[in-house]
Design a protein around this motif. Structure first.
Motif, PDB file in Angstrom:
ATOM      1  N   UNK A   1       7.145  12.767  -5.697  1.00 12.59           N
ATOM      2  CA  UNK A   1       7.383  11.555  -4.906  1.00 12.59           C
ATOM      3  C   UNK A   1       6.564  11.607  -3.615  1.00 12.59           C
ATOM      4  N   UNK A   2       5.807  10.560  -3.375  1.00  7.12           N
ATOM      5  CA  UNK A   2       5.079  10.469  -2.103  1.00  7.12           C
ATOM      6  C   UNK A   2       5.345   9.103  -1.478  1.00  7.12           C
ATOM      7  N   UNK A   3       5.050   9.016  -0.165  1.00  5.31           N
ATOM      8  CA  UNK A   3       5.283   7.759   0.545  1.00  5.31           C
ATOM      9  C   UNK A   3       4.045   7.366   1.347  1.00  5.31           C
ATOM     10  N   UNK A   4       3.737   6.076   1.352  1.00 10.93           N
ATOM     11  CA  UNK A   4       2.678   5.530   2.195  1.00 10.93           C
ATOM     12  C   UNK A   4       3.278   4.539   3.166  1.00 10.93           C
ATOM     13  N   UNK A   5       2.905   4.670   4.451  1.00  8.82           N
ATOM     14  CA  UNK A   5       3.420   3.745   5.468  1.00  8.82           C
ATOM     15  C   UNK A   5       2.227   3.038   6.091  1.00  8.82           C
ATOM     16  N   UNK A   6       2.235   1.727   6.042  1.00  8.49           N
ATOM     17  CA  UNK A   6       1.137   0.958   6.629  1.00  8.49           C
ATOM     18  C   UNK A   6       1.707   0.101   7.752  1.00  8.49           C
ATOM     19  N   UNK A   7       1.390   0.481   8.992  1.00  8.61           N
ATOM     20  CA  UNK A   7       1.916  -0.262  10.128  1.00  8.61           C
ATOM     21  C   UNK A   7       0.829  -1.196  10.653  1.00  8.61           C
ATOM     22  N   UNK A   8       0.936  -2.452  10.286  1.00  8.92           N
ATOM     23  CA  UNK A   8      -0.033  -3.442  10.737  1.00  8.92           C
ATOM     24  C   UNK A   8       0.438  -4.105  12.017  1.00  8.92           C
ATOM     25  N   UNK A   9      -0.333  -5.080  12.500  1.00  5.27           N
ATOM     26  CA  UNK A   9       0.035  -5.729  13.758  1.00  5.27           C
ATOM     27  C   UNK A   9       1.221  -6.677  13.573  1.00  5.27           C
ATOM     28  N   UNK A  10       1.394  -7.197  12.352  1.00  7.98           N
ATOM     29  CA  UNK A  10       2.476  -8.143  12.103  1.00  7.98           C
ATOM     30  C   UNK A  10       3.641  -7.514  11.344  1.00  7.98           C
ATOM     31  N   UNK A  11       3.312  -6.704  10.322  1.00 10.09           N
ATOM     32  CA  UNK A  11       4.380  -6.123   9.506  1.00 10.09           C
ATOM     33  C   UNK A  11       4.158  -4.630   9.257  1.00 10.09           C
ATOM     34  N   UNK A  12       5.284  -3.941   9.075  1.00 13.47           N
ATOM     35  CA  UNK A  12       5.225  -2.537   8.679  1.00 13.47           C
ATOM     36  C   UNK A  12       5.609  -2.479   7.208  1.00 13.47           C
ATOM     37  N   UNK A  13       4.795  -1.795   6.402  1.00 16.13           N
ATOM     38  CA  UNK A  13       5.043  -1.711   4.975  1.00 16.13           C
ATOM     39  C   UNK A  13       5.252  -0.249   4.582  1.00 16.13           C
ATOM     40  N   UNK A  14       6.262  -0.007   3.761  1.00 20.76           N
ATOM     41  CA  UNK A  14       6.475   1.349   3.258  1.00 20.76           C
ATOM     42  C   UNK A  14       6.503   1.299   1.734  1.00 20.76           C
ATOM     43  N   UNK A  15       5.789   2.211   1.094  1.00 20.60           N
ATOM     44  CA  UNK A  15       5.770   2.270  -0.373  1.00 20.60           C
ATOM     45  C   UNK A  15       6.144   3.678  -0.802  1.00 20.60           C
TER      46      UNK A  15
ATOM     47  N   UNK B   1       9.129  -1.697   0.929  1.00 24.55           N
ATOM     48  CA  UNK B   1       9.918  -2.404   1.943  1.00 24.55           C
ATOM     49  C   UNK B   1       8.942  -2.985   2.960  1.00 24.55           C
ATOM     50  N   UNK B   2       9.155  -4.222   3.364  1.00 21.11           N
ATOM     51  CA  UNK B   2       8.304  -4.834   4.391  1.00 21.11           C
ATOM     52  C   UNK B   2       9.183  -5.267   5.559  1.00 21.11           C
ATOM     53  N   UNK B   3       8.759  -4.941   6.766  1.00 23.40           N
ATOM     54  CA  UNK B   3       9.513  -5.334   7.962  1.00 23.40           C
ATOM     55  C   UNK B   3       8.563  -5.879   9.019  1.00 23.40           C
ATOM     56  N   UNK B   4       9.025  -6.815   9.843  1.00 24.51           N
ATOM     57  CA  UNK B   4       8.151  -7.250  10.941  1.00 24.51           C
ATOM     58  C   UNK B   4       7.923  -6.098  11.919  1.00 24.51           C
ATOM     59  N   UNK B   5       6.705  -5.959  12.425  1.00 22.07           N
ATOM     60  CA  UNK B   5       6.401  -4.844  13.319  1.00 22.07           C
ATOM     61  C   UNK B   5       7.099  -5.013  14.672  1.00 22.07           C
ATOM     62  N   UNK B   6       7.136  -6.229  15.161  1.00 22.12           N
ATOM     63  CA  UNK B   6       7.766  -6.451  16.464  1.00 22.12           C
ATOM     64  C   UNK B   6       7.018  -5.709  17.554  1.00 22.12           C
ATOM     65  N   UNK B   7       7.763  -5.270  18.582  1.00 18.87           N
ATOM     66  CA  UNK B   7       7.049  -4.629  19.685  1.00 18.87           C
ATOM     67  C   UNK B   7       7.079  -3.113  19.572  1.00 18.87           C
TER      68      UNK B   7
END
Lengths: 388, 264
Positions: B2-16, B26-32
């Protein structure tokens, strides 16, 4: 591992200023220069001290923008800002300044700056391959000789020119040797240390002392190489940095390249190898001014059209330094390097299949994150290729 | 494994989370707070699968917020991750167009997910998700409805690339009575042109995949196809390409360390 001598180099800035103040008190004439096209030999032959002028930092840009347009290159704005805010000690102490018409922004900026300091602006030919180019440039250097003689109240003799030619050639050889030690893989000297020593050298007062220091550094680096040591791990991608000049204060791209896991093995730009690649012909049967003109005209700056010399030099460096990728730095609004970048891109991809990254930025830190992503991805790409 | 990738963009944070060929996201708004939103996305993912951090072999972070993450094993740029993720989503992709919240990128790859060359927009919002968002608000619409609103509309010429100037241009077009849908179509075309110009420098690809949040906008996709003269592949998970790429690279990293352990 870092050479011990770098500690002396790091402290050179303060030392240089002290030395210069001392020389000034002894009534020594000082001539400031902005660019690699300024023939140092003429200044030395006039018995004056040639020094580089500041222009690589962000700080004075805001002051410059009160007079100059914002959308010109940071190097012009920084040079101008340092001069008008009196924050460059080298400019302040200069009795005379040599400038040149390397680009439109600079040549017009000097028309404003000439009110702050006595100055001579050399007119460069547009290219080197026209029959009259060398004659034009030689005449320009004669004009500079007259101006220096008049403004400094001295006479420049053939004998003193010949001596100066020998001395500056010796300095070039010392700088070249230091640079060339990085042909070893992994490189024994980091790009940051290379830049620091080349840059500090420009502000050095006594040429002989400078040569000695660079030679001492080279000896130490040679020993590091002999032991197979390096600040980089084996397999670190080797990068050639080309494009606009870089100095301390404007070193962000070079720094990021090494922080992101690359090794900048050579600097092709005019603050690096470009200026020391060729020597002035020492043949005593020749007119020394013409020999000096010939050497300086060979500097492959993007203001020269066409600029084939840059491609030849890059050919040589790719091969000799075992380069994995090229990074071409353009200061914002430097049109000549910016446009030439496309030619270089095509050239290195077709001829060498080498990755090429063109970066356009300024001296500010506002785009560090974007640069980090680009540079990081480029290093990842180079690592991937090295693995394959 | 099992591995995980986290992509934190300017608008949303994505975890796979990737386990063999199955994956969850999972997708979440990045916020501040990029760090906090990434952490929350990660925790939510673990909770959903019902595993603990200890069961994950490797975590790779990417995107702008990657440097702020303290729970990852390594960080890789989003350029490398999108190339890998796009190849996984659409096999044989050799040109990736990624338009995210604050960046647009064109990535040429070898058809196996490895980057050969790339271009990226300058420090400016022109041709990015942010550009679309500002335009949407000027038009009193939500960014998610733009494509539907402009379906089949005739695009007007939007000449300004700069987000600030383009916004004034849109306001003045509205004042002239130009139909909203035509303006939106014009905006989509201007984004596509901007990105196509970047792509032009890299040469065309034979299999083009569109990733990043803006890939969900069918209007931009259509104009991109027109401008590039190529078919554009968009999959429903296109927004997750970066995080997925990171999870795939995490798996490679974990395998390398396993091999090293075997050897030792």
């Amino acid at each position: 591992m870092r050479p011990e001598t770098m500690r002396i180099v790091d402290d050179l800035r303060d030392q240089n200023i002290l030395n210069l103040e001392h020389a000034k008190r002894e009534n020594q004439k000082i001539v400031g220069m902005y660019c690699a096209y300024s023939p140092k030999e003429l200044v030395l032959a006039a018995g004056a001290l040639p020094v580089s002028l500041c222009g690589t930092r962000q700080e004075p840009i805001a002051a410059a923008e009160k007079i100059l347009p914002r959308n010109i290159c940071p190097l012009i704005k920084s040079s101008f800002g340092f001069a008008i805010t009196d924050t460059c000690p080298y400019f302040r102490m200069s009795d005379y300044v040599i400038a040149e018409t390397t680009c439109d922004g600079k040549k017009k900026m000097y028309e404003i700056l000439k009110d702050y300091k006595p100055m001579h602006v050399l007119h460069l030919p547009q290219g080197t391959n026209r029959p009259g180019a060398l004659k034009w440039w030689t005449d320009e250097l004669y004009l500079l000789k007259d101006q220096l003689e008049e403004n400094l109240g001295v006479e420049i003799s053939r004998e003193s020119l010949r001596e100066a030619v020998k001395l500056v050639n010796k300095e070039r050889l010392a700088m070249r040797k230091l640079h060339e030690l990085n042909k070893v893989d992994p490189a024994p000297l980091s790009g940051m240390d290379m830049l620091t020593s080349l840059w500090m050298k420009g502000f050095n007062v006594d040429v002989e002392e400078g040569i000695e220091l660079i030679s001492q550094l080279a000896e130490e680096v040679e020993e590091i190489a002999r032991q197979g040591a390096s600040p980089f791990a084996a397999g670190t991608p080797r990068i050639l940095l080309t494009g606009c000049p870089v100095g301390m204060g404007s070193e962000k791209v070079l720094r990021l390249l090494e922080e992101c896991g690359g090794s900048v093995v050579c600097l092709e730009n005019c603050s690096g190898f470009k200026a020391v690649d060729t020597l002035v012909d020492e043949d005593e049967a020749r007119d020394p001014i013409e020999a000096i003109a010939e050497k300086y005209l060979q500097i492959p700056c993007s203001c020269i059209s066409p600029n084939e010399g840059r491609f030849d030099l890059i050919d040589k460096m790719i091969d000799e330094y075992h380069v994995d990728g090229l990074v071409d730095l353009t200061w914002q609004a430097c049109h000549t390097y910016n446009v030439e970048g496309e030619l270089l891109n095509q050239y290195v991809k077709e001829k060498y299949d080498l990755p090429y990254l063109h970066l356009e930025t300024d001296y500010s830190t506002s785009d560090l994150q974007q640069l980090q992503t680009r540079i990081g991805a480029f290093i990842e790409l180079l690592n991937n290729r090295r693995k394959a | 494994m099992i591995t995980v990738g986290i992509d934190v963009g300017s608008m949303t944070a994505k975890a796979v989370l990737l386990n063999d060929n199955e994956w969850l996201s999972v997708i979440r708004p990045t916020g501040c707070s990029p760090r906090q939103s990434a952490r929350e996305a990660f925790d939510e993912l673990l909770q959903e699968v019902g595993i603990s951090t200890g069961e994950i072999s490797h975590i790779t972070g990417t995107g702008y917020g990657r440097i702020a993450l303290d729970f990852i094993d390594n960080a890789v740029t989003e350029i490398t991750c999108h190339a890998r993720g796009a190849h996984y989503l659409v096999e044989g992709t050799d040109l990736v167009i990624d338009i995210g919240g604050q960046d647009s990128k064109v990535i040429r790859t070898d058809g196996q997910g490895n980057v050969i060359d790339f271009a990226m927009n300058d420090k400016c919002a022109a041709g990015t998700g942010r550009f679309l968002q500002v335009m949407a608000s000027a038009l009193g619409a939500d960014v998610s409805e733009l494509a539907v609103l402009s379906r089949g509309a005739e695009p007007v010429e939007i000449s300004n690339m700069c987000t600030v100037f383009a916004e004034s241009e849109v306001v003045s077009l509205l004042a002239q009575g130009v139909a909203k849908e035509n303006i939106i179509a014009g905006i989509h075309r201007s984004v596509a042109r901007r990105v196509a110009a970047m792509a032009g420098r890299l040469g065309t690809g034979s299999k083009v995949t569109f990733t990043g949040g803006v890939a969900r906008n069918a209007g931009v996709k259509e104009f991109l196809a027109e401008e590039l003269g190529a078919e554009i592949n968009v999959v429903s998970a296109s927004q997750l390409a970066g995080a997925l790429g990171a999870a795939l690279l995490a798996r490679e990293m974990a395998k390398i360390s396993l091999r090293r352990l075997d050897y030792g």
